[in-house]
Design an enzyme around this catalytic site. Structure first.
Site, PDB file in Angstrom:
ATOM      1  N   GLY A 209      41.627  29.207  28.714  1.00  0.00           N
ATOM      2  CA  GLY A 209      40.145  29.105  29.071  1.00  0.00           C
ATOM      3  C   GLY A 209      39.414  30.300  29.060  1.00  0.00           C
TER       4      GLY A 209
ATOM      5  CG  ASP B 215      40.254  32.571  34.262  1.00  0.00           C
ATOM      6  OD1 ASP B 215      39.897  33.658  34.024  1.00  0.00           O
ATOM      7  OD2 ASP B 215      39.872  31.559  33.269  1.00  0.00           O
TER       8      ASP B 215
END
Length: 393
Positions: free
Chosen positions: A113, A81
Site C-alpha cells: 500500500g 506501513d
C-alpha cells in the site's frame, strides 16, 4: 501549510541511519530495491546505513523497545506501513519515549500500500508516482535531511489494548479489502484492486454506533501531548476521551444511523499509493479525517467512489451515503464481534475502540516547506552534490 509552532530540523552530516527492512513485504523486492535504488543515493548524501532485517512479526517493535538509539541519527523503515507501526509502538513502550520520539522516522516504500510514503510525496508537491519512482522521491526527501513534526493518534480498545497510529483506523469494507487481499501480497499494489472486486461481490453491512468530537472550522493543529498524571515518562493522556463504558460527552456528535458499509478514520492524505482519500490532510494539522459510508449504497456507487478516490475527487460526487467529518476524537462501538478492524493496515479483533489525536508526537522527513525567503531553513548539506549526480530535480 503547517500550523504555527511547527519546528524543522536538519539531519547531521555525516549521518548514521538504522534501516529496518522486511524482505517479505509487498512483492518481496525490498532488499533488492534498497541496494539498487536507495544505497547509492544515501552514499551521495553522506548517510551511512546499517541494515536490520526483520525475521518475524513484532521483531522491529522489540528492537525499538530495547535498542540503544544514541548511535543513530535517524531510523529508516524500508517496508510497508505495518513495519512503521511496529517501530512507532516499540518506541512508545520505552521509558525514555519522549526522547526516543525526537529521532526522525523515515518511511521508504517497500510494501503493497505504501500510504505514508505516497502522502509524504504528496505533501512535497510532487506528481503522483508509484513503485521505484516513489521510492526515489522518498529517498531524495530523506537525503535532503529536513525533518518536521507529525501527529499520532492514540487508540484504546475495550479489552485494554492501546496503540499509537500514524495512518488510520478502519472497520468494514476497507478493512475487509486490506485483510482479505493479504494472500495476494506478491501482486504488490494490484492486490487491493483484486480485493476490492471480491469484497464488492459480497458487500457486507456492519452494525454499530459511531460518535465523534468535531474539530471545528479552524482546527489549526492539536495541542502538544500531555503525560498521564503529569508524571515524567508517562505516556500522553487521552484528555478528550472518557472510559469506553461511559456515554460520550455532551460536546460529541452521535451518528443517528447504525448500519454502515465502511468506517475509516485517516490522518494522512493517502490510503494507498493510488488512493487520495483526504486531500486536505497534513502531517501536523491536529485532525482526524473521519469517513463513513452508510448502508444502502449500491455496488456501482461504491465502486465509483473508489475510482474517484484515485484522483481525490470522491467527495465531489455528491454521494448521499458517503460522509466526511474532520474530528479530534472518535468512538466506534460495533454490535457483536463480526468483521475485522485495522490500524495502520494491521488486523485487530473487532471490539469497541476510541481514539484521539496527539499533536506533533514524532518527527518525519519532509520536503522544504513553502515559507517566505527570510524564513527559509538553511539548505541541507550536499544538496548541490546530489543535484550534480542527477538525483535532484
Amino acid at each position: 501549510f503547517s500550523p504555527p509552532g511547527a519546528s524543522y530540523g536538519v539531519l547531521p552530516r555525516p549521518c548514521h541511519a538504522l534501516v529496518l527492512l522486511n524482505p517479505q513485504s509487498g512483492a518481496g523486492r525490498a532488499l533488492d530495491d534498497f541496494h539498487a535504488v536507495v544505497q547509492p543515493m544515501l552514499a551521495d548524501a553522506d548517510i551511512t546505513p546499517s541494515i536490520f532485517i526483520t525475521e518475524r512479526p513484532h521483531h522491529a517493535q522489540e528492537k525499538m523497545r530495547d535498542e540503544d538509539l544514541s548511535q543513530w541519527d535517524t531510523l529508516v523503515v524500508m517496508s510497508g506501513d505495518g513495519l512503521l507501526h511496529e517501530v512507532v509502538n516499540g518506541l512508545m513502550e520505552r521509558p525514555d519515549w519522549e526522547e526516543a520520539m525526537k529521532k526522525p522516522l523515515c518511511i521508504l516504500p517497500g510494501g503493497s500500500g505504501n500510504a505514508l510514503a505516497a502522502s509524504i510525496n504528496y505533501y512535497a508537491g510532487n506528481d503522483h508516482v508509484a513503485k521505484k519512482k516513489l521510492l526515489t522521491n522518498c529517498t531524495f526527501i530523506l537525503c535532503k535531511g529536513l525533518h518536521t513534526q507529525m501527529d499520532l493518534v492514540s487508540l484504546s480498545t475495550a479489552s485494554g489494548k492501546r496503540f499509537f497510529s500514524f495512518l488510520g483506523f478502519g472497520w468494514g469494507f476497507i478493512a475487509d479489502v486490506d485483510i482479505d487481499s493479504e494472500k495476494y501480497r506478491r501482486l504488490g499494489n494490484a492486490r487491493f484492486t483484486l480485493g476490492t472486486l471480491q469484497c464488492l461481490a459480497r458487500l457486507r453491512v456492519y452494525q454499530g454506533r459511531l460518535s465523534y468530537l468535531p474539530a471545528g472550522p479552524e482546527h489549526g493543529g492539536a495541542p502538544p501531548a500531555l503525560p498521564e498524571g503529569g508524571t515524567e515518562g508517562a505516556l500522553p493522556a487521552d484528555s478528550l476521551l472518557v472510559p469506553l463504558g461511559q456515554p460520550v460527552p455532551a460536546s460529541w456528535a452521535v451518528v443517528p444511523e447504525e448500519e454502515f458499509v465502511c468506517v475509516y478514520a485517516i490522518y494522512q492524505s493517502h490510503l494507498g499509493t493510488n488512493l487520495l482519500m483526504a486531500p486536505a490532510a497534513r502531517l501536523d494539522d491536529g485532525c482526524i479525517h473521519l469517513f463513513y459510508v452508510r448502508a444502502g449504497i449500491s455496488r456501482v456507487a461504491l465502486l465509483k467512489v473508489f475510482l474517484a478516490m484515485g484522483r481525490g475527487t470522491h467527495l465531489d460526487l455528491g454521494c448521499p451515503h458517503l460522509h466526511h467529518v474532520p474530528v479530534r476524537a472518535f468512538r466506534l462501538e460495533p454490535r457483536g464481534s463480526a468483521g475485522v478492524m485495522t490500524v495502520d493496515g494491521e488486523a485487530l479483533a473487532c471490539e469497541p475502540v476510541q481514539g484521539q489525536v496527539h499533536g506533533r508526537l514524532c518527527r518525519i522527513p519532509r520536503a522544504r516547506p513553502s515559507l517566505p525567503p527570510t524564513q527559509e531553513p538553511p539548505p541541507p548539506p550536499l544538496a548541490i552534490a546530489l543535484r550534480g549526480r542527477g538525483h535532484l530535480a
